[in-house]
Motif scaffolding. Sequence first.
Motif, PDB file in Angstrom:
ATOM      1  N   TYR A   1       6.427  15.509  55.346  1.00 47.22           N
ATOM      2  CA  TYR A   1       5.642  14.309  55.078  1.00 47.22           C
ATOM      3  C   TYR A   1       5.148  13.663  56.378  1.00 47.22           C
ATOM      4  O   TYR A   1       4.871  12.476  56.434  1.00 47.22           O
ATOM      5  CB  TYR A   1       6.479  13.290  54.294  1.00 47.22           C
ATOM      6  N   ARG A   2       5.010  14.466  57.412  1.00 46.24           N
ATOM      7  CA  ARG A   2       4.618  13.909  58.714  1.00 46.24           C
ATOM      8  C   ARG A   2       3.230  13.284  58.668  1.00 46.24           C
ATOM      9  O   ARG A   2       2.950  12.331  59.377  1.00 46.24           O
ATOM     10  CB  ARG A   2       4.711  14.977  59.805  1.00 46.24           C
ATOM     11  N   ARG A   3       2.332  13.811  57.819  1.00 44.22           N
ATOM     12  CA  ARG A   3       0.981  13.262  57.750  1.00 44.22           C
ATOM     13  C   ARG A   3       0.956  11.858  57.166  1.00 44.22           C
ATOM     14  O   ARG A   3       0.021  11.090  57.408  1.00 44.22           O
ATOM     15  CB  ARG A   3       0.077  14.189  56.924  1.00 44.22           C
ATOM     16  N   THR A   4       1.972  11.532  56.379  1.00 41.23           N
ATOM     17  CA  THR A   4       2.058  10.176  55.808  1.00 41.23           C
ATOM     18  C   THR A   4       3.185   9.403  56.479  1.00 41.23           C
ATOM     19  O   THR A   4       3.701   8.446  55.926  1.00 41.23           O
ATOM     20  CB  THR A   4       2.284  10.234  54.290  1.00 41.23           C
ATOM     21  N   TYR A   5       3.582   9.861  57.680  1.00 41.01           N
ATOM     22  CA  TYR A   5       4.626   9.186  58.471  1.00 41.01           C
ATOM     23  C   TYR A   5       5.920   9.025  57.671  1.00 41.01           C
ATOM     24  O   TYR A   5       6.577   7.987  57.716  1.00 41.01           O
ATOM     25  CB  TYR A   5       4.122   7.844  58.992  1.00 41.01           C
ATOM     26  N   GLY A   6       6.284  10.093  56.951  1.00 41.76           N
ATOM     27  CA  GLY A   6       7.554  10.115  56.244  1.00 41.76           C
ATOM     28  C   GLY A   6       7.526   9.585  54.824  1.00 41.76           C
ATOM     29  O   GLY A   6       8.499   9.700  54.098  1.00 41.76           O
ATOM     30  N   LYS A   7       6.419   8.999  54.408  1.00 42.55           N
ATOM     31  CA  LYS A   7       6.327   8.420  53.072  1.00 42.55           C
ATOM     32  C   LYS A   7       6.019   9.513  52.044  1.00 42.55           C
ATOM     33  O   LYS A   7       5.042  10.247  52.180  1.00 42.55           O
ATOM     34  CB  LYS A   7       5.251   7.341  53.007  1.00 42.55           C
ATOM     35  N   ARG A   8       6.848   9.612  51.014  1.00 43.18           N
ATOM     36  CA  ARG A   8       6.616  10.590  49.958  1.00 43.18           C
ATOM     37  C   ARG A   8       5.427  10.192  49.090  1.00 43.18           C
ATOM     38  O   ARG A   8       5.326   9.039  48.694  1.00 43.18           O
ATOM     39  CB  ARG A   8       7.841  10.689  49.038  1.00 43.18           C
ATOM     40  N   PRO A   9       4.571  11.144  48.750  1.00 40.64           N
ATOM     41  CA  PRO A   9       3.536  10.859  47.749  1.00 40.64           C
ATOM     42  C   PRO A   9       4.203  10.546  46.408  1.00 40.64           C
ATOM     43  O   PRO A   9       5.339  10.955  46.156  1.00 40.64           O
ATOM     44  CB  PRO A   9       2.751  12.173  47.674  1.00 40.64           C
ATOM     45  N   LEU A  10       3.491   9.827  45.543  1.00 44.90           N
ATOM     46  CA  LEU A  10       4.052   9.430  44.253  1.00 44.90           C
ATOM     47  C   LEU A  10       4.550  10.619  43.455  1.00 44.90           C
ATOM     48  O   LEU A  10       5.637  10.580  42.865  1.00 44.90           O
ATOM     49  CB  LEU A  10       3.006   8.662  43.443  1.00 44.90           C
ATOM     50  N   ILE A  11       3.800  11.702  43.449  1.00 44.21           N
ATOM     51  CA  ILE A  11       4.202  12.864  42.662  1.00 44.21           C
ATOM     52  C   ILE A  11       5.506  13.460  43.191  1.00 44.21           C
ATOM     53  O   ILE A  11       6.338  13.959  42.429  1.00 44.21           O
ATOM     54  CB  ILE A  11       3.078  13.926  42.630  1.00 44.21           C
ATOM     55  N   ALA A  12       5.709  13.372  44.509  1.00 48.78           N
ATOM     56  CA  ALA A  12       6.955  13.868  45.099  1.00 48.78           C
ATOM     57  C   ALA A  12       8.132  12.964  44.730  1.00 48.78           C
ATOM     58  O   ALA A  12       9.256  13.438  44.518  1.00 48.78           O
ATOM     59  CB  ALA A  12       6.824  13.961  46.614  1.00 48.78           C
ATOM     60  N   GLU A  13       7.888  11.657  44.650  1.00 47.55           N
ATOM     61  CA  GLU A  13       8.935  10.713  44.226  1.00 47.55           C
ATOM     62  C   GLU A  13       9.363  11.009  42.793  1.00 47.55           C
ATOM     63  O   GLU A  13      10.555  10.999  42.468  1.00 47.55           O
ATOM     64  CB  GLU A  13       8.422   9.276  44.336  1.00 47.55           C
ATOM     65  N   ILE A  14       8.390  11.274  41.915  1.00 45.13           N
ATOM     66  CA  ILE A  14       8.698  11.593  40.518  1.00 45.13           C
ATOM     67  C   ILE A  14       9.483  12.896  40.432  1.00 45.13           C
ATOM     68  O   ILE A  14      10.481  12.991  39.703  1.00 45.13           O
ATOM     69  CB  ILE A  14       7.391  11.681  39.693  1.00 45.13           C
ATOM     70  N   ALA A  15       9.053  13.890  41.200  1.00 46.69           N
ATOM     71  CA  ALA A  15       9.742  15.185  41.200  1.00 46.69           C
ATOM     72  C   ALA A  15      11.180  15.044  41.687  1.00 46.69           C
ATOM     73  O   ALA A  15      12.111  15.646  41.131  1.00 46.69           O
ATOM     74  CB  ALA A  15       8.982  16.177  42.073  1.00 46.69           C
ATOM     75  N   LYS A  16      11.369  14.215  42.719  1.00 46.87           N
ATOM     76  CA  LYS A  16      12.720  13.983  43.240  1.00 46.87           C
ATOM     77  C   LYS A  16      13.596  13.320  42.187  1.00 46.87           C
ATOM     78  O   LYS A  16      14.763  13.712  41.992  1.00 46.87           O
ATOM     79  CB  LYS A  16      12.661  13.098  44.493  1.00 46.87           C
ATOM     80  N   PHE A  17      13.048  12.316  41.498  1.00 45.25           N
ATOM     81  CA  PHE A  17      13.801  11.610  40.461  1.00 45.25           C
ATOM     82  C   PHE A  17      14.229  12.567  39.354  1.00 45.25           C
ATOM     83  O   PHE A  17      15.387  12.563  38.921  1.00 45.25           O
ATOM     84  CB  PHE A  17      12.946  10.479  39.888  1.00 45.25           C
ATOM     85  N   LEU A  18      13.311  13.424  38.888  1.00 43.94           N
ATOM     86  CA  LEU A  18      13.627  14.377  37.820  1.00 43.94           C
ATOM     87  C   LEU A  18      14.659  15.409  38.285  1.00 43.94           C
ATOM     88  O   LEU A  18      15.544  15.808  37.527  1.00 43.94           O
ATOM     89  CB  LEU A  18      12.348  15.077  37.362  1.00 43.94           C
ATOM     90  N   LYS A  19      14.551  15.802  39.550  1.00 41.05           N
ATOM     91  CA  LYS A  19      15.508  16.764  40.108  1.00 41.05           C
ATOM     92  C   LYS A  19      16.905  16.172  40.157  1.00 41.05           C
ATOM     93  O   LYS A  19      17.894  16.845  39.822  1.00 41.05           O
ATOM     94  CB  LYS A  19      15.040  17.175  41.510  1.00 41.05           C
ATOM     95  N   LEU A  20      16.995  14.899  40.551  1.00 41.04           N
ATOM     96  CA  LEU A  20      18.298  14.228  40.606  1.00 41.04           C
ATOM     97  C   LEU A  20      18.908  14.098  39.214  1.00 41.04           C
ATOM     98  O   LEU A  20      20.108  14.295  39.031  1.00 41.04           O
ATOM     99  CB  LEU A  20      18.152  12.852  41.248  1.00 41.04           C
TER     100      LEU A  20
END
Length: 259
Positions: free
Chosen positions: A171-190
């Motif tokens: 996520y270096r291009r967004t300075y470490g900030k996860r895109p929304l879709i990545a946040e959703i994917a992380k939540f579902l994975k957890l």
Amino acid sequence: MSTDEEWSKWGQKDPYYGVIVDEKYRAKNIDQTTKKEFFASGFAHIESILDTCEKLFGACEKQSALDFGCGVGRLVLPLSERFARVSGIDISTGMLQEAALNAAEHGRDNINLSKFIDDLPEAERFDFVHSYIVLQHIGVERGLKIIEQLMGRLRVGGVAAIHVTYGRAKYRRTYGKRPLIAEIAKFLKLLGRKARRVLDNSKDPEMQMNNYNLNKVLFIMQSAGVHVGGFEFTDHKNQFGVILFAKKSNQKVPRQLNF
């Protein structure tokens, strides 16, 4: 389930792997050779950290040291060779029991082990305060309060080396900030992982990875009386972090921090 409960499970099930995630340190795999290698990595780390501290700040007092998240004692053992007395803090009883066994095996009688910072005598302050690859596994709001506690335990003139993570390489291009879709994917994975743990008790406990806002960490340090410091970048499997080196002066900034 809280990170305290998860780390208590790591201490019971797989304490060495819980400290360094490498299959050779699994309870089923570790032997005297790999255990020796495990502790050798701790001695190399402390030698490097203290060398950096002396380059930045000059000679440091060697009376007392505090290691937060001491685990099985990988870093308190080398610290106990350099300092007159060492305190190790870890929330996991299983980790502390293993650390006590390792201290006894190495003939170290200058190591004190506790579960909480507040278990230490209220007036006790340290020449060196250290935490490495630990705070990333603790929720950020709680971790910030722990950093404030650690800085409060540093004596005037004392030196700290505190490691935090701040972002993923991808996520270096967004300075470490996860895109929304990545946040959703992380939540579902957890959610999936939690469900599997409920259904299968043999699954590994959770090991959170949390990123810290460096602005907040630096405000805490400066407010605690730090006016000289340095840093060293870390990259653990594309998880970016930094070791913050700090020396405390007597110019404490009178400020109440709220998180």
